[in-house]
Enzyme design. Structure first.
Site, PDB file in Angstrom:
ATOM      1  N   TYR A 178       0.842  -1.200   0.000  1.00  0.00           N
ATOM      2  CA  TYR A 178       0.000   0.000   0.000  1.00  0.00           C
ATOM      3  C   TYR A 178       0.874   1.245   0.000  1.00  0.00           C
ATOM      4  CZ  TYR A 178      -3.941   3.060   1.106  1.00  0.00           C
ATOM      5  OH  TYR A 178      -4.908   4.041   1.057  1.00  0.00           O
ATOM      6  N   PHE A 236      -5.458   9.372  -3.671  1.00  0.00           N
ATOM      7  CA  PHE A 236      -4.177   8.888  -4.208  1.00  0.00           C
ATOM      8  C   PHE A 236      -3.868   7.574  -3.521  1.00  0.00           C
ATOM      9  CE2 PHE A 236       0.217   7.858  -3.959  1.00  0.00           C
ATOM     10  CZ  PHE A 236       0.800   8.306  -5.124  1.00  0.00           C
ATOM     11  N   GLU A 237      -3.707   6.536  -4.315  1.00  0.00           N
ATOM     12  CA  GLU A 237      -3.281   5.256  -3.756  1.00  0.00           C
ATOM     13  C   GLU A 237      -2.538   4.499  -4.834  1.00  0.00           C
ATOM     14  OE1 GLU A 237      -6.956   3.161  -2.783  1.00  0.00           O
ATOM     15  OE2 GLU A 237      -6.711   3.579  -0.665  1.00  0.00           O
ATOM     16  N   ILE A 238      -1.462   3.847  -4.442  1.00  0.00           N
ATOM     17  CA  ILE A 238      -0.850   2.850  -5.319  1.00  0.00           C
ATOM     18  C   ILE A 238      -0.865   1.575  -4.494  1.00  0.00           C
ATOM     19  CG2 ILE A 238       1.223   2.156  -6.576  1.00  0.00           C
ATOM     20  CD1 ILE A 238       1.921   5.126  -6.882  1.00  0.00           C
ATOM     21  N   HIS A 273      -9.901   1.935   4.419  1.00  0.00           N
ATOM     22  CA  HIS A 273      -8.616   1.431   3.905  1.00  0.00           C
ATOM     23  C   HIS A 273      -7.525   1.609   4.954  1.00  0.00           C
ATOM     24  CE1 HIS A 273      -9.484   1.670  -0.729  1.00  0.00           C
ATOM     25  NE2 HIS A 273     -10.425   1.039  -0.081  1.00  0.00           N
TER      26      HIS A 273
END
Ligand code: GDP
Ligand code: MN
Length: 335
Positions: A178, A236-238, A273
């Site tokens: 994450y 924003f998440e990768i 999350h």
């Protein structure tokens, strides 16, 4: 050259060379965006930034999601901004509607109440579906079946800095699950029961909690171990799709979903999350993408040490913000 052309016959290379080639395989990753037809200009702006700063070198596909079909203008204009392939997916109705166990009158009361007390978008039905979809459904869409990684992109966001490496490969090579680049404190009135429900989940399923889980940065030590509302800003998440597909995450999502907080309160995907990452991952598996300068609405972070690679001006605020994140988020190991 596609990896398949590089793949040697099994017996023709020593094992370590096969491993080297395997490591170079391009990650199975996509840029994903939930967006409305009416937000075309906003997503064009986000795409221009991300293509210029990163994706024109890597050509990861874009996958757009919508609760209604995308129109032809949307498709043509987004595809026109990238050499990568674009895909357009409609969210199944079952992923974007009131579950049968929800009491409608209680839901309507919540819309009225949160609207009246001024919780942001508290009165919007679509916002509730959106938060639930981002929490428990995006990774279930079959269009993502062949992918391991996603980078979430919203309309109207800004990317300020050249990203001259592949963050997906970085995640893969470092066994990360994450990645984030901002922390915020959200309006606690939108999820008053989430922490209590999460604590109940933890006592019911202690076996799911990661042995290295670190709660210290999300606990309000002055307030009886309450959640301090600190959360990854999830626009924003990768991230790893396998993390979200895991039995652990889905048991947690289903547990929370059944209690109705997406509709009786306004549970966001950001706190959900966040709590899942804290519960189910070691800090070693998470990464602060400080180098990816970014803005969403009034929240912005501009890295201070990358001046000639970024088009933003770092301010004291950025430095303070950075320190704050680092205090909250004591990194488990240096990278
Ligand atoms: P905020 O960032 O929490 O204020 O939420 P946004 O309104 O920006 O919504 C988050 C993301 O979901 C954005 O990418 C929106 O484009 C998308 N979104 C929100 N509601 C809907 C909806 O009803 N339909 C579609 N297709 N996308 C939505
Ligand atoms: Mn937004």
């Amino acid at each position: 050259m596609p990896f398949s052309k590089l793949t040697p016959k099994r017996h023709s290379l020593p094992l370590f060379q096969v491993e080297v080639l395997r490591a170079r395989r391009k990650p199975k990753a996509a840029l994903i965006s939930l967006v409305r037809n009416s937000e075309l200009e906003g997503i064009e702006q986000s795409m221009r930034h991300l293509e210029t700063r990163f994706n024109h070198k890597y050509n990861y596909p874009w996958i757009f999601f919508n609760d209604v079909p995308f129109d032809d203008t949307f498709k043509a204009r987004t595809q026109n901004l990238t050499n990568a392939e674009c895909f357009y997916a409609t969210v199944p109705e079952s992923h974007w509607s009131l579950p049968k166990w929800i009491d409608e009158s209680r839901f309507i009361s919540s819309l009225e109440y949160l609207g009246a007390i001024g919780v942001g978008k508290g009165w919007m039905i679509s916002y509730r579906h959106m938060c639930r979809w981002n929490s428990g459904f995006f990774y279930k869409h079959p269009i993502l079946d062949d992918y391991d990684w996603y980078w979430r992109v919203e309309p109207d966001v800004h990317f300020f800095c050249d990203v001259d490496y592949d963050p997906f490969a970085f995640m893969e090579e470092n066994n990360l699950k994450y990645g984030f680049n901002m922390n915020i404190l959200d309006d606690a009135r939108s999820f008053p029961s989430m922490w209590r429900q999460t604590q109940e989940f933890m006592s019911e399923y202690p076996e799911f909690i990661h042995p290295e889980a670190d709660f210290s940065w999300i606990i309000d030590h002055k307030n009886d171990g309450e959640y301090n509302n600190c959360q990854f800003f999830s626009n924003f998440e990768i991230g790893s799709l396998d993390f979200f597909r895991s039995k652990t995450y889905n048991t947690y999502f289903d547990y929370i979903d059944r209690k109705g907080g997406f509709y009786y309160e306004r549970f966001g995907d950001a706190p959900l999350h966040t709590l899942a990452v804290v519960l189910f991952l070691s800090k070693r598996e998470t990464h602060f993408f400080r180098d990816i300068g970014y803005q969403h609405d009034i929240n912005k972070q501009c890295p201070a040490n990358l001046l000639n690679k970024c088009s933003c001006e770092p301010t004291d605020l950025d430095e303070n913000f950075y320190k704050l994140v680092m205090v909250r988020w004591r990194m488990a190991r240096k990278r």
